[in-house]
Design an enzyme around this catalytic site. Structure first.
Site, mmCIF file in Angstrom:
data_model
loop_
_atom_site.group_PDB
_atom_site.id
_atom_site.type_symbol
_atom_site.label_atom_id
_atom_site.label_comp_id
_atom_site.label_asym_id
_atom_site.label_seq_id
_atom_site.Cartn_x
_atom_site.Cartn_y
_atom_site.Cartn_z
ATOM 1 N N GLU A 226 0.767 -1.141 -0.048
ATOM 2 C CA GLU A 226 0.069 0.053 0.061
ATOM 3 C C GLU A 226 0.885 1.037 -0.012
ATOM 4 O O GLU A 226 0.563 2.171 -0.752
ATOM 5 C CB GLU A 226 -1.093 0.106 1.213
ATOM 6 C CG GLU A 226 -2.206 -0.909 1.383
ATOM 7 C CD GLU A 226 -2.999 -1.301 2.399
ATOM 8 O OE1 GLU A 226 -4.146 -1.485 2.358
ATOM 9 O OE2 GLU A 226 -2.343 -0.940 3.504
ATOM 10 N N GLU B 242 -3.623 -9.594 4.309
ATOM 11 C CA GLU B 242 -4.416 -9.276 5.417
ATOM 12 C C GLU B 242 -5.548 -10.313 5.648
ATOM 13 O O GLU B 242 -5.830 -10.556 6.817
ATOM 14 C CB GLU B 242 -5.068 -7.991 5.004
ATOM 15 C CG GLU B 242 -4.120 -6.748 5.336
ATOM 16 C CD GLU B 242 -3.101 -6.471 4.145
ATOM 17 O OE1 GLU B 242 -2.383 -5.499 4.338
ATOM 18 O OE2 GLU B 242 -3.182 -7.280 3.224
#
Length: 259
Positions: free
Chosen positions: A110, A130
Site C-alpha cells: 500500500e 491481510e
C-alpha cells in the site's frame, strides 16, 4: 535511532525505511514518515522524492504485528499522512517514486501504491495477505482495482497470494524492473530527469489527476476552466509558463524557477 534515513541531493529527497529486521511500520515509525513527507511537501527547494527500504530483502511488510501484540492499536495515531505518511497526505503535489527493493506486502504494498511511479528489483515479491489474519487491506481495496484489471485485483485481495515482479509488471503495477544492484541508480536517474522539469506543471498534473479520479470527464474539465484548481491557476499565471513559451520560440532549453 530514527527508523527513517534521508539523503538530499539538490531538489531530490531519498527516504529510506530502515527498521531491522524487516522494515515493518509501527505507529511511531508511521508518524516519523508522515513528518518526513510533510516536510518534503512544504519545502519549495525539493521537487521529487524516492522512497525505498534498507537492505535487499524487504521493502516493507507493512504493519508491525509484533508491535500490535505489544499494544500498538491498529486504529491508533498514524500521524499526518496516515499509515506510512503518504497515502492520506493532503496537498502532496510533487512526484514520488517507490523503489521496491524486496518484499512489499500488506501495508508495504500500500505504501508503494501511494507513489506515482514504482520501480522494482527483479527479486521483489508482493502480496496482500491481510485476509489470512482476518483483516482488510483497506487502502489496497480502494486503489488496486483502479490500477490493474478488476478481476486480478480481486483475486489478489481475496486470496492473499504472492506474485513476483514480472507479474506485477505484466499487470502494469510497476513501471520497470531492474537487477537489485541497479535499482537505486535507475531511481535516481528518473528522479533527476523529473527534477529538471517544470515543478508547477507537475503540481497541476497531480491535482488534476487526484480531483478527476472519481469525477465525470466534463465535471473535471469544468472545474479546470472555472478556475477551481489552485495549482492550475498558479501555473497559468506563472513566470514558468511564459518561460516555456519563450524557450520554445528561442529554440533553447527552458529554465524552470517554480514561480
Amino acid at each position: 535511532m530514527s527508523p527513517i534515513k534521508t539523503r538530499r541531493e539538490g531538489a531530490i529527497l531519498e527516504v529510506t525505511l530502515d527498521r531491522p529486521k524487516a522494515n515493518a511500520i509501527d505507529l511511531a515509525t508511521s508518524r516519523v514518515m508522515g513528518e518526513t513527507f510533510m516536510a518534503f511537501r512544504d519545502d519549495p527547494e525539493l521537487r521529487v522524492a524516492i522512497v525505498t527500504g534498507a537492505g535487499e530483502k524487504f521493502f516493507s511488510p507493512g504493519w508491525d504485528l509484533k508491535a500490535a501484540a505489544d499494544g500498538d492499536a491498529v486504529d491508533g495515531d498514524y500521524g499526518v499522512g496516515g499509515f506510512g505518511g503518504l497515502q492520506e497526505l493532503r496537498g502532496l503535489n510533487k512526484p514520488v517514486i517507490a523503489a521496491v527493493n524486496g518484499i512489499a506486502c500488506g501495508g508495504g504494498l500500500e505504501l508503494a501504491l501511494s507513489a506515482d511511479m514504482i520501480l522494482a528489483a527483479d527479486h521483489a515479491t508482493f502480496a496482500l495477505p491481510e485476509i489470512r489474519s482476518g483483516t482488510v487491506a483497506d487502502a489496497a481495496s480502494i486503489k488496486l482495482p483502479k490500477r490493474i484489471p478488476y478481476h486480478i485485483a480481486m483475486e489478489l485481495l481475496l486470496t492473499g497470494r504472492w506474485f513476483d515482479a514480472e507479474e506485477a509488471y505484466r499487470w502494469g503495477l510497476v513501471n520497470e524492473i531492474f537487477p537489485a544492484q541497479g535499482l537505486m541508480d535507475r531511481a535516481w536517474e528518473l528522479a533527476r530527469l523529473i527534477a529538471s522539469g517544470p515543478p508547477l506543471v507537475y503540481a497541476a498534473i497531480k491535482e488534476v489527476v487526484r480531483d478527476a479520479e472519481d469525477s465525470k470527464f466534463q465535471d473535471a474539465m469544468n472545474r479546470i476552466t472555472n478556475s477551481q484548481l489552485p495549482t492550475v491557476e498558479k501555473l497559468y499565471r506563472s513566470e514558468d509558463q511564459l518561460e516555456g513559451a519563450r524557450a520554445f520560440a528561442e529554440k533553447r532549453d527552458p529554465v524552470w524557477k517554480g514561480r
